[in-house]
Scaffold this motif. Structure first.
Motif, PDB file in Angstrom:
ATOM      1  N   ASP A  11     -56.475   7.848  10.802  1.00 33.69           N
ATOM      2  CA  ASP A  11     -57.093   6.885   9.883  1.00 33.69           C
ATOM      3  C   ASP A  11     -56.176   6.621   8.697  1.00 33.69           C
ATOM      4  O   ASP A  11     -55.961   5.464   8.311  1.00 33.69           O
ATOM      5  CB  ASP A  11     -58.445   7.401   9.373  1.00 33.69           C
ATOM      6  N   PHE A  14     -52.976   4.576   9.787  1.00 35.17           N
ATOM      7  CA  PHE A  14     -53.225   3.149   9.993  1.00 35.17           C
ATOM      8  C   PHE A  14     -53.603   2.443   8.698  1.00 35.17           C
ATOM      9  O   PHE A  14     -53.288   1.271   8.519  1.00 35.17           O
ATOM     10  CB  PHE A  14     -54.265   2.928  11.093  1.00 35.17           C
ATOM     11  N   ARG A  15     -54.228   3.147   7.794  1.00 29.55           N
ATOM     12  CA  ARG A  15     -54.504   2.562   6.477  1.00 29.55           C
ATOM     13  C   ARG A  15     -53.176   2.247   5.774  1.00 29.55           C
ATOM     14  O   ARG A  15     -52.995   1.151   5.235  1.00 29.55           O
ATOM     15  CB  ARG A  15     -55.362   3.513   5.644  1.00 29.55           C
ATOM     16  N   TYR A  17     -50.275   1.757   7.201  1.00 31.37           N
ATOM     17  CA  TYR A  17     -49.641   0.693   7.985  1.00 31.37           C
ATOM     18  C   TYR A  17     -50.211  -0.668   7.590  1.00 31.37           C
ATOM     19  O   TYR A  17     -49.469  -1.624   7.357  1.00 31.37           O
ATOM     20  CB  TYR A  17     -49.845   0.981   9.468  1.00 31.37           C
ATOM     21  N   HIS A  18     -51.523  -0.758   7.476  1.00 33.44           N
ATOM     22  CA  HIS A  18     -52.158  -2.025   7.108  1.00 33.44           C
ATOM     23  C   HIS A  18     -51.925  -2.398   5.642  1.00 33.44           C
ATOM     24  O   HIS A  18     -52.040  -3.565   5.275  1.00 33.44           O
ATOM     25  CB  HIS A  18     -53.650  -2.002   7.427  1.00 33.44           C
ATOM     26  N   GLN A  19     -51.568  -1.410   4.829  1.00 25.85           N
ATOM     27  CA  GLN A  19     -51.219  -1.688   3.435  1.00 25.85           C
ATOM     28  C   GLN A  19     -49.763  -2.131   3.291  1.00 25.85           C
ATOM     29  O   GLN A  19     -49.328  -2.460   2.198  1.00 25.85           O
ATOM     30  CB  GLN A  19     -51.453  -0.449   2.570  1.00 25.85           C
ATOM     31  N   GLY A  20     -49.021  -2.138   4.390  1.00 30.24           N
ATOM     32  CA  GLY A  20     -47.654  -2.634   4.361  1.00 30.24           C
ATOM     33  C   GLY A  20     -46.566  -1.584   4.488  1.00 30.24           C
ATOM     34  O   GLY A  20     -45.393  -1.922   4.461  1.00 30.24           O
TER      35      GLY A  20
END
Length: 106
Positions: A11, A14-15, A17-20
């Motif tokens: 979790d 991926f958080r 990763y999605h934040q850049g």
């Protein structure tokens, strides 16, 4: 039921990763990759590091951090993207048994 530690690690990864954050900089322990991202047992992962093959495909790259084995998120995502998918067992059988000359001509 509380989440397992490996699921918390995923979790968080991926958080990020999605934040850049670059997936090349996000490293995951083996326990978070197998079987949560790649459907194989940790023992199969250990064998793949010796044989270079995982589930009939070239194994994903890994890194050693001391005695620990880690997988970069970028390598896991690349491995998952490269694995051939089929819609049926018949399609998988045909793809596996296709003559080499036919596979390269189409």
């Amino acid at each position: 039921m509380p989440k397992k530690k490996s699921e918390d690690i995923l979790d968080n990864a991926f958080r990020l990763y999605h934040q850049g954050y670059s997936p090349e900089l996000i490293e995951l322990p083996e326990s978070a990759v197998f079987p949560f991202l790649i459907p194989a047992a940790p023992s199969t992962a250990r064998k793949s590091r010796v044989t270079g093959m995982l589930l009939g495909e070239p194994a994903p790259h890994f890194v050693h951090r001391g005695r620990n084995v880690r997988y970069r998120l970028s390598d896991v995502l690349a491995w998952l993207s490269a694995v051939d998918t089929q819609r049926s067992t018949a399609e998988a059988f045909i793809a596996k048994n296709k003559p080499e000359s036919f596979a390269h001509s189409h």
